[in-house]
Write a protein that holds these residues in place. Structure first.
Motif, PDB file in Angstrom:
ATOM      1  N   LEU A  43       0.813  -1.221   0.000  1.00 29.30           N
ATOM      2  CA  LEU A  43       0.000   0.000   0.000  1.00 29.30           C
ATOM      3  C   LEU A  43       0.843   1.266   0.000  1.00 29.30           C
ATOM      4  O   LEU A  43       0.355   2.336  -0.379  1.00 29.30           O
ATOM      5  CB  LEU A  43      -0.957  -0.016   1.197  1.00 29.30           C
ATOM      6  N   ASP A  47      -1.660   2.523  -3.496  1.00 32.44           N
ATOM      7  CA  ASP A  47      -2.734   2.618  -2.498  1.00 32.44           C
ATOM      8  C   ASP A  47      -4.080   2.159  -3.072  1.00 32.44           C
ATOM      9  O   ASP A  47      -5.009   2.958  -3.231  1.00 32.44           O
ATOM     10  CB  ASP A  47      -2.819   4.073  -2.003  1.00 32.44           C
ATOM     11  N   ARG A  48      -4.180   0.843  -3.364  1.00 32.09           N
ATOM     12  CA  ARG A  48      -5.429   0.295  -3.896  1.00 32.09           C
ATOM     13  C   ARG A  48      -5.670  -1.083  -3.276  1.00 32.09           C
ATOM     14  O   ARG A  48      -5.366  -2.112  -3.900  1.00 32.09           O
ATOM     15  CB  ARG A  48      -5.381   0.196  -5.420  1.00 32.09           C
ATOM     16  N   ASN A 112     -11.094   3.659  -0.513  1.00 29.41           N
ATOM     17  CA  ASN A 112      -9.720   3.141  -0.460  1.00 29.41           C
ATOM     18  C   ASN A 112      -8.906   3.722   0.682  1.00 29.41           C
ATOM     19  O   ASN A 112      -8.215   3.009   1.401  1.00 29.41           O
ATOM     20  CB  ASN A 112      -9.002   3.435  -1.787  1.00 29.41           C
ATOM     21  N   HIS A 113      -8.959   5.061   0.847  1.00 33.83           N
ATOM     22  CA  HIS A 113      -8.068   5.693   1.829  1.00 33.83           C
ATOM     23  C   HIS A 113      -8.444   5.307   3.258  1.00 33.83           C
ATOM     24  O   HIS A 113      -7.563   5.186   4.125  1.00 33.83           O
ATOM     25  CB  HIS A 113      -8.062   7.214   1.655  1.00 33.83           C
ATOM     26  N   THR A 116      -7.244   1.656   3.713  1.00 34.01           N
ATOM     27  CA  THR A 116      -5.792   1.659   3.841  1.00 34.01           C
ATOM     28  C   THR A 116      -5.372   2.130   5.226  1.00 34.01           C
ATOM     29  O   THR A 116      -4.482   1.547   5.863  1.00 34.01           O
ATOM     30  CB  THR A 116      -5.161   2.565   2.768  1.00 34.01           C
ATOM     31  N   GLY A 253       2.950   5.146   6.385  1.00 35.43           N
ATOM     32  CA  GLY A 253       1.706   5.073   5.642  1.00 35.43           C
ATOM     33  C   GLY A 253       0.595   5.890   6.273  1.00 35.43           C
ATOM     34  O   GLY A 253      -0.134   6.628   5.590  1.00 35.43           O
ATOM     35  N   ILE A 257      -1.352   9.323   4.759  1.00 31.40           N
ATOM     36  CA  ILE A 257      -2.812   9.429   4.616  1.00 31.40           C
ATOM     37  C   ILE A 257      -3.330  10.670   5.327  1.00 31.40           C
ATOM     38  O   ILE A 257      -4.171  11.404   4.801  1.00 31.40           O
ATOM     39  CB  ILE A 257      -3.483   8.168   5.190  1.00 31.40           C
TER      40      ILE A 257
END
Length: 260
Positions: A43, A47-48, A112-113, A116, A253, A257
């Motif tokens: 990720l 990022d998917r 997604n976000h 993640t 990560g 975000i």
């Protein structure tokens, strides 16, 4: 149709290949962790989550089956009982099934976000437990139920519920039978998730297996040697280093975000 991601660079493809080698390595070496110990790295590159979770799921189906078959063949004449503990597995699945389904449909609904961010946050918690040498343990029946339900839910959302589930199974399944029992559990849980992906018409990225499945196979082969090594040594140092790397990656990560 090309078996690569056209939107990614050559370097990104090389990094993803390395992560899938790592994924196969830890899954085979530890008996769990193919998703939880690789998703944070993936990720950071791309990022998917819904692109890579089906790929990891297929790898789990393939290599969990191979591991059970190979282990049974290896110990066939040794007198070591490595059979799957179907009795406890069925009882645990009865507890985990509903939370698992809730988690699966939650994954399909989340952006997604957010998904993640949840993955990174969960891995931060796991990594701290590894660094502190305080693995999650279950000592009471109510805790068994809580951990299995939570593990089922997390497994449904992101395939990273293994440390929670292993804590319970390790207390109830004989050591010689634990690894294969866990592989059988991963196969069943992933089959449920794959059925949900198909039902929701999620792209299973099957074309990508032309290059990612061999990567995972290399890792699987190397991981078998790690498994033999860890069976004869103290694995705590390995887990601490692993925890430190995961903490660094997952923290990076989460920061990216929050700053996005």
């Amino acid at each position: 149709m090309t078996p690569f991601f056209p939107e990614l660079s050559v370097i990104a493809h090389l990094l993803i290949a390395l992560v899938f080698i790592w994924s196969g390595f830890v899954r085979s070496g530890l008996g769990f962790g193919g998703a939880v110990l690789s998703l944070p790295f993936i990720l950071l590159i791309d990022d998917r989550p819904l692109v890579y979770l089906p790929i990891i799921a297929v790898h789990l189906l393939v290599f969990s089956s191979l591991s059970i078959w190979g282990d049974r063949r290896k110990h066939k004449d040794s007198g070591v009982d490595t059979r799957v503990d179907w009795g406890y597995l069925k009882r645990a699945l009865g507890i985990m099934l509903v939370p698992k389904l809730i988690g699966v449909f939650g994954l399909l609904a989340l952006p997604n976000h957010i998904m993640t961010g949840i993955i990174f946050a969960i891995v931060v918690i796991y990594s701290i437990s590894y660094i502190a040498n305080r693995p999650i343990v279950s000592k009471q029946p109510w805790m068994d139920t809580a951990l299995l339900m939570l593990g089922g839910y997390v497994s449904g959302t992101s395939l990273i519920g293994a440390p929670l589930i292993v804590a319970v199974f390790a207390a109830h399944v004989a050591q010689a039978r634990l690894r294969n029992t866990l592989f059988a559990l991963w196969f069943i849980l992933v089959a449920i998730k794959m059925a949900a992906f198909i039902w929701a018409d999620v792209d299973l990225q099957l074309i990508q297996h032309l290059w990612l499945l061999p990567c995972a196979a290399v890792g699987h082969w190397l991981g078998q040697r790690l498994h033999n090594y860890l069976a004869q040594t103290d694995a705590r140092v390995f887990y601490r280093w692993l925890g430190a790397v995961l903490l660094l990656v997952s923290s990076a990560g989460l920061t990216s975000i929050m700053l996005a």
